[in-house]
Design a protein around this motif. Structure first.
Motif, PDB file in Angstrom:
ATOM      1  N   VAL A 192       0.858  -1.189   0.000  1.00  0.00           N
ATOM      2  CA  VAL A 192       0.000   0.000   0.000  1.00  0.00           C
ATOM      3  C   VAL A 192       0.887   1.229   0.000  1.00  0.00           C
ATOM      4  N   LEU A 193       0.499   2.234  -0.776  1.00  0.00           N
ATOM      5  CA  LEU A 193       1.256   3.491  -0.854  1.00  0.00           C
ATOM      6  C   LEU A 193       0.476   4.604  -0.162  1.00  0.00           C
ATOM      7  N   LEU A 194       1.198   5.388   0.639  1.00  0.00           N
ATOM      8  CA  LEU A 194       0.645   6.580   1.280  1.00  0.00           C
ATOM      9  C   LEU A 194       1.436   7.786   0.802  1.00  0.00           C
ATOM     10  N   ARG A 195       0.759   8.837   0.396  1.00  0.00           N
ATOM     11  CA  ARG A 195       1.459   9.994  -0.167  1.00  0.00           C
ATOM     12  C   ARG A 195       1.183  11.279   0.611  1.00  0.00           C
ATOM     13  N   GLY A 196       2.231  12.071   0.786  1.00  0.00           N
ATOM     14  CA  GLY A 196       2.116  13.412   1.339  1.00  0.00           C
ATOM     15  C   GLY A 196       2.975  14.356   0.518  1.00  0.00           C
ATOM     16  N   LEU A 201       2.099  12.313   7.451  1.00  0.00           N
ATOM     17  CA  LEU A 201       2.664  11.107   6.849  1.00  0.00           C
ATOM     18  C   LEU A 201       3.856  10.613   7.666  1.00  0.00           C
ATOM     19  N   ALA A 202       4.682  11.523   8.148  1.00  0.00           N
ATOM     20  CA  ALA A 202       5.770  11.114   9.030  1.00  0.00           C
ATOM     21  C   ALA A 202       5.217  10.471  10.303  1.00  0.00           C
ATOM     22  N   TYR A 226      -4.107   7.763   7.981  1.00  0.00           N
ATOM     23  CA  TYR A 226      -3.096   7.222   7.082  1.00  0.00           C
ATOM     24  C   TYR A 226      -2.691   5.808   7.519  1.00  0.00           C
ATOM     25  N   ALA A 227      -2.345   5.678   8.793  1.00  0.00           N
ATOM     26  CA  ALA A 227      -1.849   4.393   9.304  1.00  0.00           C
ATOM     27  C   ALA A 227      -2.904   3.307   9.225  1.00  0.00           C
TER      28      ALA A 227
END
Length: 411
Positions: free
Chosen positions: A86-90, A125-126, A401-402
Motif C-alpha cells: 500500500v502506498l501513502l502519499r504526502g 505522513l511522518a 493514514y496508518a
C-alpha cells in the motif's frame, strides 16, 4: 493502544514538525531543507529510504512482519503470490505567497508560504510512519511512504513515478491513498471524499490575437486585437454554457489579458490565457476543440489572425469506488459516526495525485482543518495569504493514514 490514542500521544512532536516545515517553506521540485527535515523525522525507524535524483523526494519502505519469511515471499512473487503493498502519499512544497497570518511560526522566507497545508500532510505522513513502524509485526504487507515535492504545478508525482516510486517495494501497490487539508469549507476534523471524480483536470488555453496597429482615433484604419480578444473572452463563456451539460461541468476562466501600451495606440497583438477545468475525458477533448473553433471564428469575422494552443495540465483525479468506500469505513471505525462526509460533488481544483490514481486504484480524502474559532463558510481558503490550518487535526490525519495502510493490507 489504538492508532488514535498513539497519534494523540505524538501530538506535540507532530506540531513541532509541522511548525518547523511552516517556517522554512520551499518551492517546486528542489526542497533541500524540507527533505533534510523529513529524513531527520524518520531517523531510527526500520525503513528502507531512497531520495530522488531529479527532485528532492523521499521514498520510505516499511516491510511488514506478518508477510512471512522474505525468502519465501520472493519465491511466491515468481509464482504470482506477491506480498501486498500500500502506498501513502504526502506532498511537501509551498507556494509563492507572502504570508499574512500573524502566526508565531509564520514563514521566515519572504514571498513563500505553506498556504495549501502541505506542511500538515508531511507531518501526518511522518506520523503514520512512526505509528506503523511501532506495529510493524502486525503488518500483513509492505507500506511505501511517498514524500513528494512539486505538487503545485511541477508534476512532482509524475516525476516520482518516473523514478520508480510505484515499484519501490517490489510489487506495485494494491492501493494508494492521499490526503489534503482545507482551511475552510469543512468543519475541523471532518473527512470527506467520494467515489469517481474528486478533483478536476486543469489545462491552460493560450491565445495570441494578431491584428494591425494604428491610431486610437482611427480604428477603421487598423485591425484591433483588443476588441476582438474581448469578444473572444465573452464568446468562450457562452460556448461553455451552450455546449456542456451542467452535470458534467466545464469551467473556463481567463486569468490573464495583455495588450497595448497607451490609451491612443491600437497594438498589433493582444494575448490572453485561461484555465480550463473538466471532469471527463470526453469533455476534456471536446472543450479543447471548441475553444479553438470559437477564437478562430471570431478572428475570421474581424479579419484578424489568431494563434491558439493548449498546455496539458493535471488529469482528472478519480477515486476508485471500492477504495473510497474503504476509506469511509476506516474513518468510521477509527473515529465513530459523523466524521466522514460523502461529498455530493467533486472539487474544481486539480491535484497531481491524479497521476498515481491513473496507475493504482486508490482514494484521495479531504480533511477539514479550519480553526475551531472560525466559520468554515467564510474562513480564508487554501492558497490565501491568510489561510490558517488547525494543528489539532494532525493526530487524526496520521491515524487515518496508518489505519488505511494496515487495514487494507489485512484485507
Amino acid at each position: 493502544m489504538s492508532f488514535t490514542e498513539a497519534a494523540q500521544d505524538m501530538r506535540d512532536e507532530l506540531v513541532r514538525l509541522r511548525h518547523t516545515l511552516h517556517t522554512t517553506p520551499e518551492l517546486g521540485l528542489t526542497l533541500p531543507r524540507t527533505q533534510e527535515t523529513v529524513l531527520a523525522a524518520l531517523d531510527g525507524l526500520p525503513l528502507e529510504i531512497t531520495t530522488g535524483t531529479s527532485l528532492s523526494s523521499v521514498t520510505a519502505v516499511l516491510r511488514g512482519g506478518r508477510a512471512g519469511d522474505r525468502a519465501d515471499d520472493r519465491a511466491g512473487d515468481q509464482a504470482g503470490g506477491a506480498v501486498p503493498v500500500v502506498l501513502l502519499r504526502g506532498d511537501m512544497d509551498a507556494l509563492p505567497v507572502a504570508e499574512r497570518t500573524g502566526l508565531p511560526y509564520a514563514s521566515q522566507v519572504e514571498g513563500r508560504m505553506h498556504a495549501c497545508g502541505h506542511d500538515l500532510h508531511t507531518a501526518m505522513l511522518a506520523g503514520a510512519a512512526h505509528l506503523l513502524s511501532a506495529r510493524r509485526d502486525e503488518l500483513a504487507g509492505d507500506v511505501v511512504f511517498m514524500f513528494q515535492p512539486g505538487e503545485e504545478g511541477f508534476e512532482g508525482a509524475r516525476h516520482m513515478i518516473g523514478e520508480g516510486v510505484l515499484d519501490a517495494a517490489g510489487p506495485r501497490p494494491v492501493a494508494a491513498y492521499g490526503m489534503h487539508v482545507v482551511s475552510s469549507m469543512l468543519p475541523p476534523g471532518l473527512f470527506a471524499s467520494r467515489p469517481g471524480p474528486i478533483m478536476a483536470a486543469a489545462d491552460v488555453f493560450q491565445v495570441r490575437v494578431k491584428g494591425r496597429g494604428g491610431h486610437g482615433s482611427s480604428p477603421h484604419r487598423a485591425l484591433d486585437p483588443i476588441q476582438a480578444g474581448c469578444e473572444m473572452v465573452a464568446a468562450l463563456q457562452t460556448m461553455v454554457t451552450r455546449t456542456f451539460d451542467v452535470f458534467d461541468p466545464v469551467v473556463v476562466t481567463v486569468g490573464q489579458f495583455h495588450g497595448g501600451t497607451a490609451d491612443n495606440v491600437i497594438p498589433d497583438e493582444a494575448y490572453f490565457e485561461a484555465t480550463v477545468r473538466t471532469f471527463s475525458a470526453a469533455n476534456r477533448a471536446l472543450v479543447q476543440r471548441r475553444l479553438v473553433e470559437v477564437v478562430a471564428a471570431v478572428a475570421a469575422a474581424h479579419g484578424l489572425g489568431v494563434e491558439a494552443s493548449f498546455g496539458m495540465g493535471y488529469p482528472v483525479t478519480v477515486n476508485d469506488a471500492g477504495e473510497a468506500g474503504f476509506a469511509e469505513r476506516t474513518a468510521g471505525d477509527l473515529f465513530g459516526p459523523g466524521r466522514f462526509l460523502v461529498s455530493p460533488q467533486p472539487v474544481m481544483g486539480a491535484e497531481d495525485f491524479s497521476y498515481v490514481l491513473e496507475e493504482v486504484p486508490g482514494a484521495f480524502v479531504f480533511l477539514g482543518a479550519c480553526p475551531a474559532d472560525r466559520d468554515p463558510a467564510t474562513a480564508p481558503y487554501n492558497h490565501s495569504p491568510e489561510a490558517v490550518f488547525d494543528d489539532a487535526v494532525l493526530p487524526d490525519g496520521a491515524a487515518l493514514y496508518a489505519a488505511l495502510a494496515m487495514n487494507r493490507l489485512a484485507s
